[in-house]
Enzyme design. Structure first.
Site, PDB file in Angstrom:
ATOM      1  N   ASP A  13       0.810  -1.218   0.000  1.00 19.56           N
ATOM      2  CA  ASP A  13       0.000   0.000   0.000  1.00 19.56           C
ATOM      3  C   ASP A  13       0.842   1.267   0.000  1.00 19.56           C
ATOM      4  O   ASP A  13       0.466   2.291   0.576  1.00 19.56           O
ATOM      5  CB  ASP A  13      -0.972   0.009   1.196  1.00 19.56           C
ATOM      6  N   HIS A  43      -4.196  -2.944  -5.968  1.00 21.68           N
ATOM      7  CA  HIS A  43      -3.526  -1.714  -6.409  1.00 21.68           C
ATOM      8  C   HIS A  43      -4.584  -0.714  -6.850  1.00 21.68           C
ATOM      9  O   HIS A  43      -5.455  -1.025  -7.649  1.00 21.68           O
ATOM     10  CB  HIS A  43      -2.555  -2.003  -7.556  1.00 21.68           C
TER      11      HIS A  43
HETATM   12  P1  IMP Z   1      -1.994 -12.792   3.198  1.00 22.44           P
HETATM   13  O1  IMP Z   1      -1.016 -12.312   2.194  1.00 22.44           O
HETATM   14  O2  IMP Z   1      -3.423 -12.622   2.768  1.00 22.44           O
HETATM   15  O3  IMP Z   1      -1.691 -14.186   3.664  1.00 22.44           O
HETATM   16  O4  IMP Z   1      -1.853 -11.862   4.502  1.00 22.44           O
HETATM   17  C1  IMP Z   1      -0.647 -11.861   5.287  1.00 22.44           C
HETATM   18  C2  IMP Z   1      -0.326 -10.443   5.733  1.00 22.44           C
HETATM   19  O5  IMP Z   1       0.071  -9.677   4.617  1.00 22.44           O
HETATM   20  C3  IMP Z   1      -1.508  -9.675   6.344  1.00 22.44           C
HETATM   21  O6  IMP Z   1      -0.989  -8.792   7.331  1.00 22.44           O
HETATM   22  C4  IMP Z   1      -2.053  -8.886   5.175  1.00 22.44           C
HETATM   23  O7  IMP Z   1      -2.751  -7.745   5.594  1.00 22.44           O
HETATM   24  C5  IMP Z   1      -0.756  -8.523   4.480  1.00 22.44           C
HETATM   25  N1  IMP Z   1      -0.901  -8.246   3.040  1.00 22.44           N
HETATM   26  C6  IMP Z   1      -0.910  -9.133   2.028  1.00 22.44           C
HETATM   27  N2  IMP Z   1      -0.997  -8.506   0.848  1.00 22.44           N
HETATM   28  C7  IMP Z   1      -1.017  -7.200   1.104  1.00 22.44           C
HETATM   29  C8  IMP Z   1      -1.049  -6.037   0.282  1.00 22.44           C
HETATM   30  O8  IMP Z   1      -1.065  -6.088  -0.951  1.00 22.44           O
HETATM   31  N3  IMP Z   1      -1.066  -4.842   0.931  1.00 22.44           N
HETATM   32  C9  IMP Z   1      -1.009  -4.759   2.276  1.00 22.44           C
HETATM   33  N4  IMP Z   1      -0.958  -5.810   3.085  1.00 22.44           N
HETATM   34  C10 IMP Z   1      -0.963  -7.025   2.502  1.00 22.44           C
HETATM   35 MG    MG Z   2      -2.784  -2.388  -1.670  1.00 25.56          MG
END
Ligand code: IMP
Ligand code: MG
Length: 339
Positions: A13, A43
């Site tokens: 982000d 995105h």
């Molecule tokens: P997962 O990738 O869904 O397994 O989540 C694992 C951690 O990564 C969590 O804290 C999510 O919020 C974070 N996370 C995964 N992808 C993103 C992203 O694109 N932006 C922000 N946080 C992410």
């Molecule tokens: Mg994002």
């Protein structure tokens, strides 16, 4: 140029969508390939007064001449991908690698029901972790096994390398951020894969020697969603007061916030070896910076902030986001002799 890789320097982000969509048009990108984990990323791209939140389609879609690709390392949510292709009108110029992994309902269920994943780690619930676990066990289905994906299938590594060899401008789009890396991040509060530039190249199938520029994107303050450490975290009230309060584009969750971290930024530079830095949302820290298109138009405090980043990180800040619109950006690459 011709091959530029863009990755996030904090916890995702950072505003990669904006930077990538700008570059897609400014650099007449011929081929843009998305790496990263999968639909856990969202995105945000503002284009022609419309806001798109894309979890599968590469942010470079804003350039109608850009070929859009999704690398073999990326997990596909088939329904989401097909919907986004319709939304963005990109059928005919988007391709998916034969070997992309495919997320199924059982992966999403596991992700959402697990108290460890959803409760403790705070995942996005999109099934990425369980799908990557199945991939490691070599039982995950791949894109080549799915009838609905047949018209989209292609050899992404082949296309990307061919474009680079032909001297065409290529953009590699990373997702998530450095400190969500399974290896280098704040384990266990991380995603299910590495997220540094090395992983981005491996997701797509490009060797490091073919990449000319690595751009690490930092936001002017730090945010993260889900669990895990966040040094100097401020309260929600304080974040609202400062204008740093954000809602996650993918999951609708509140983002936690903290000031820009030089400590994390230095580590991100060490892990990614950027040739350039992009800094987004400087107008949120310094409202007078809104809409500036040259460094001279920035208020003195904003200019000092950019100078401090360059002095401490020893990498030029070449792109500075000064508002959500595509034209609200300072592009210093020409003036710095980098174009
Ligand atoms: P997962 O990738 O869904 O397994 O989540 C694992 C951690 O990564 C969590 O804290 C999510 O919020 C974070 N996370 C995964 N992808 C993103 C992203 O694109 N932006 C922000 N946080 C992410
Ligand atoms: Mg994002």
């Amino acid at each position: 140029m011709p091959c530029t890789a863009v990755v996030g320097g904090f916890f995702g982000d950072e505003g990669k969508g904006k930077i990538i969509s700008y570059l897609a048009i400014a650099d007449s990108i011929a081929v843009a390939a998305r790496g990263g984990v999968g639909p856990n990323a969202a995105h945000t791209v503002v284009f022609e007064n419309r806001e798109y939140r894309l979890r599968m389609v590469p942010s470079a879609f804003v350039n109608p001449r850009t070929r859009l690709l999704i690398g073999a390392g990326v997990l596909i949510d088939v329904d989401m991908l097909l919907k986004e292709i319709e939304l963005t009108g990109t059928r005919g110029r988007i391709g998916v690698d034969y070997q992309c992994g495919v997320i199924e309902a059982k992966h999403r269920d596991l992700d959402r029901k697990s108290s460890h994943l959803r409760g403790k780690v705070g995942t996005t619930g999109t099934g990425c972790g369980p799908a990557n676990a199945d991939r490691a066990l070599r039982v995950l289905r791949l894109a080549r096994d799915i009838p609905a994906l047949q018209p989209l299938l292609t050899d992404v590594a082949g296309e990307v390398n061919e474009a680079i060899d032909a001297g065409k401008p290529v953009l590699l789009e990373g997702t998530q951020g450095t400190f969500l890396s399974l290896y280098h991040g704040t384990y266990p509060y991380v995603t299910s894969k590495d997220t540094t530039v090395s992983a981005l190249l491996s997701d797509i199938g490009v060797g490091s020697k073919k990449v000319d520029d690595v751009i690490v994107v930092f936001k002017s303050y730090v945010t993260r969603v889900g669990g895990g450490p966040l040094e100097e975290e401020i309260s929600e009230e304080e974040a609202k007061r400062r204008g740093w309060f954000e809602i996650a584009a993918g999951t609708g969750r509140k983002r936690r916030a903290a000031p820009f971290s030089f400590k994390l930024a230095k580590r991100a530079v060490l892990l990614n070896t950027p040739t350039q830095l992009a800094l987004t949302k400087i107008d949120i820290l310094f409202p007078a910076a809104r809409g500036a298109t040259s460094l001279e138009q920035l208020p003195p405090e904003a200019k000092q902030f950019v100078e401090r980043i360059e002095n401490e990180l020893k990498v030029p800040v070449t792109l500075i986001g000064t508002g959500p619109g595509a034209s609200e950006i300072i592009d210093r690459r020409r003036e710095l002799g980098l174009l």
